[in-house]
Write an enzyme that holds these catalytic residues in place. Structure first.
Site, PDB file in Angstrom:
ATOM      1  N   HIS A   9      -9.619  37.125  42.831  1.00  0.00           N
ATOM      2  CA  HIS A   9     -10.452  37.574  44.661  1.00  0.00           C
ATOM      3  C   HIS A   9      -9.277  38.647  44.282  1.00  0.00           C
ATOM      4  CE1 HIS A   9      -6.189  35.622  45.806  1.00  0.00           C
ATOM      5  NE2 HIS A   9      -6.222  34.763  45.114  1.00  0.00           N
ATOM      6  N   GLU A  83      -9.897  27.333  43.662  1.00  0.00           N
ATOM      7  CA  GLU A  83      -8.581  27.453  42.666  1.00  0.00           C
ATOM      8  C   GLU A  83      -7.757  26.183  42.654  1.00  0.00           C
ATOM      9  OE1 GLU A  83      -6.221  28.094  41.298  1.00  0.00           O
ATOM     10  OE2 GLU A  83      -4.738  29.699  42.165  1.00  0.00           O
TER      11      GLU A  83
END
Length: 201
Positions: A9, A83
């Site tokens: 990202h 994550e």
């Protein structure tokens, strides 16, 4: 074989401040959105069948920007791509983390690296069933991509002094439960930090 290109990202304010994000849902900043646009423009030079994303907003918005550039519909959100959970050290700088949890101190809520690999590989197995022999973009996080690189290369990569940069993309193949690294586009380590303290979340 399913080809999967993993994208980290774009930048968030916590990335800029070198704070550990983990599952804390920090949005992209303007630099991160610009990184996502550049990555989308690069990926638009190839053809793609699908795009998926971690459900965390920094990954989801990155994927939405990339999808627009490559001509795909909105990304499917895959829970297994989130994550690594960092428990009680989320929100801390690396210096604060070292002070609060020195050495091998157990961090409450910290997800093991093996658990990260297990859930990501399970997610890839699902993608292989739904997108066999296709080319997929998967937007996720630095900790996830780094773990996959180490898993696929038996710890050989990334090399010391390399980092999975915001907006970078890395190519893997996945076939019958086997993950192989095709292309790693790692950046040089931030000169102000030793490799062990580079934030990749």
């Amino acid at each position: 074989m399913t080809q999967i290109t993993f994208v980290r990202h774009g930048q968030t304010d916590w990335n800029l401040q070198r704070r550990i994000q983990g599952l804390t849902d920090i949005p992209l900043n303007d630099t991160g959105r610009a990184q996502a646009r550049r990555t989308g423009e690069q990926l638009a030079l190839d053809s793609w069948d699908a795009i998926v994303s971690s459900p965390l907003s920094r990954a989801r918005e990155t994927a939405e920007i990339i999808a627009h550039h490559v001509g795909l519909p909105s990304p499917d959100l895959i829970d297994g791509l989130q994550e690594r959970a960092h428990g009680d050290m989320e929100g801390m700088s690396f210096e604060e983390r070292q002070a609060a949890f020195p050495g091998d101190t157990v961090v409450p809520g910290l997800e093991s690296r093996d658990a990260v690999i297990d859930r990501v590989l399970a997610a890839l197995g699902g993608l292989e069933r739904t997108h066999p022999f296709e080319r997929i973009i998967a937007v996720t996080h630095g900790g996830v991509i780094g773990s996959l690189v180490r898993h696929a290369t038996q710890g050989g990569q990334p090399a010391a002094g390399q980092v999975i940069a915001n907006g970078s993309h890395h190519d893997f193949s996945w076939s019958g439960g086997s993950l192989a690294l095709l292309t790693l586009r790692a950046a040089e380590t931030d000169k102000d930090l030793p490799p062990s303290k580079i934030p990749q979340r």
